[in-house]
Motif scaffolding. Structure first.
Motif: not given
Length: 546
Positions: A124-132, A137-138, A169-177
């Motif tokens: 789950y990415c907190q930054h994008d507020q969604k399950f990935l 995810v990469e 990492v989240c592909k959308l924003c680069g943050h660690t999910p």
């Protein structure tokens, strides 16, 4: 005999490149061949318009998923048409028919006790507020350490879960999910371990699957099959037809392979024909795809069919290895690719089909190089095949007024042609397309030697009867090689059929004692070798980082 042929479904998130065509072309060769034999053939595929790759592209371009899917589905259809692919139905996974069929398969698996609910941890990415979803995810593959997506490692072909990745990492924003709990449906793949062991052993015994499919499947089975999630949290896809799960979608690995069945049903609805003969225990089926798709066709799809009690398990798997480009791995992200719309605009479709067959990655990776592509066109298609046809028919136009009705066909050559139909047909049925095509071209080279040895330009004045025999034999060769080559080189084969006024092609020796020609013209033009350096320079320039 009923023949089902399923071509893998390309993702409608970007243009086709030659790697796609190298993997898919055997399907059309098979379909054309079996139709010539008079068998009943159903050849289907379509654009994969659901799932993460298209959502990612839509997010990047700030357009709707449908806009992306429409754009590339239409482009794919155009490319396949220009390449001469003869799908009985080329459809798309975002069609209502596909969604309904997949939901029926899902409910049948549920009813038969092969699906169950399970609470799991998911990225789950907190930054994008969604399950990935998996492809959002990469990280590093836990098996080989290569950079990988969350669904499958391209480097070692291991099927993955995003939770398996190292340093995700989240592909959308680069943050660690982070990991969060959610509920999903799971498929009891483990229940089919013994049955799939038997399926793979049977395929190995009869040598009807490519060796890479056997070896990779045995590896998965040896490790022990694990139950897999069949639902996921994503907006784009087939909705789960269960109350409380409507916002979740059917996982692409179960949904996409079900497209073979849904496309068959759609074809039947459109044509009014009976589809059951293509989904029976006696059906001969070919699944045509690249190496990266092996487990989905050798493990997942047979398990689904067993789960819904459909007896039409895959009999043949045609899984090519990879095609490289100028000795380097194809990379769409780095634009290191030859894009199909481009090469179709500038080169003959049969030149593309010829090179990707004679240089097919059937048992090992092979390379596309502009030098080899252009050289093979000039040497084989123009220099051997085109030259033999042109020199024979032009001679007849000049000296026989465009027809021949006297003479006898060389007995030894007639026998060789009869043997060629048997040998080439057997090789096609066994999935050895390169050997089949090379065998025909070996015969064509021998035909050129026959022409040179007989010297009809001398026979014309010295022994007219011998000249008649030579030229009738040569036209007999042309008619039959065009027919033999029609599964491989359909456009030029049809042109030869028109020049010689032949009836519709069949997979049996053409036996005519007279021919009349119309519209004789060269099949191929020479490609200037300057194009080699031009194409290489273009490739290097377009792959430079922007």
């Amino acid at each position: 005999m009923s023949i089902f042929i399923g071509g893998a479904w390309p993702y409608a998130n970007g243009s086709l490149h030659l790697g796609h065509i190298a993997a898919l072309l055997p399907g059309d060769i098979l379909a054309r061949y079996y139709r010539l034999k008079g068998d009943k053939v159903l050849y289907v595929s379509g654009s994969d318009c659901n799932g993460t790759p298209i959502s990612i592209r839509a997010d990047q371009e700030r357009v709707t998923v449908k806009e992306i899917a429409d754009r590339f589905h239409n482009e794919f259809t155009d490319c396949f048409t220009k390449l001469g692919f003869t799908y009985d139905l080329y459809t798309r996974t975002d069609s209502p028919h596909h969604h309904q069929t997949v939901q029926k398969i899902f409910l049948t698996l549920l009813e038969n006790g092969y699906l169950y609910k399970k609470e799991i941890e998911q990225m789950y990415c907190q930054h994008d507020q969604k399950f990935l979803p998996d492809r959002y995810v990469e990280g590093e593959c836990p098996t080989c350490g290569a950079k990988s997506r969350g669904d499958q490692c391209d480097n070692c072909s291991t099927i993955l879960d995003p939770l398996d990745l190292i340093k995700p990492v989240c592909k959308l924003c680069g943050h660690t999910p982070e990991k969060r709990t959610t509920e999903h449906f799971y498929f009891e793949l483990s229940q089919f371990q013994h049955e799939l062991d038997a399926v793979v052993e049977t395929a190995k015994l009869h040598k009807v699957w490519r060796d890479n499919a056997i070896q990779l499947s045995k590896r998965y089975l040896k490790e022990g099959l694990q139950d897999r999630a069949v639902s996921r949290d994503i907006a784009n896809g087939v909705s789960i037809p269960v109350k409380g799960f409507e916002d979740k979608k059917v996982y692409v690995w179960i949904e996409a392979v079900s497209g073979y069945y849904s496309a068959s049903m759609e074809w039947a609805a459109q044509t009014g024909k009976d589809v059951n003969e293509f989904w029976s225990e006696d059906t001969i089926s070919y699944y045509v795809h690249g190496k990266d798709n092996i487990p989905f066709h050798s493990i997942i799809w047979p398990a689904i069919l067993l789960g819904i009690k459909n007896p039409a398990l895959p009999t043949h798997i045609v899984s090519n290895e990879y095609l490289t480009l100028e000795k380097k791995k194809l990379s769409t992200s780095n634009n290191w690719a030859v894009w199909v719309p481009y090469i179709l605009e500038h080169y003959h479709s049969d030149s593309i089909r010829y090179f990707l067959t004679t240089n097919a990655p059937e048992n090992r990776d092979t390379d596309f190089s502009w030098r080899e592509f252009i050289s093979s066109h000039n040497a084989e298609l123009l220099g051997a095949y085109g030259n033999f046809i042109n020199r024979t028919l032009k001679f007849l136009e000049k000296s026989y007024e465009g027809q021949i009705s006297t003479g006898e066909i060389d007995v030894a050559i007639e026998g060789s042609i009869e043997q060629l139909y048997v040998r080439v047909g057997k090789l096609i049925e066994e999935g050895h397309f390169k050997q089949a095509l090379d065998g025909v071209f070996e015969f064509i080279r021998s035909a050129n030697k026959y022409f040179d040895h007989e010297q009809p330009w001398k026979q014309l004045t010295e022994d007219k009867a011998a000249c008649d025999n030579t030229l009738l034999t040569c036209v007999h060769i042309i008619a039959n090689t065009a027919q033999l080559l029609s599964p491989f080189l359909p456009t030029t084969s049809d042109e030869v059929k028109g020049m010689l006024n032949l009836a519709d092609f069949e997979w049996q020796v053409i036996k005519k004692s007279s021919y009349q020609f119309t519209g004789v013209k060269p099949l191929f033009d020479r490609i200037d070798t300057k194009k080699i350096e031009e194409e290489l320079a273009k490739l290097e320039e377009e792959s430079k980082p922007s």
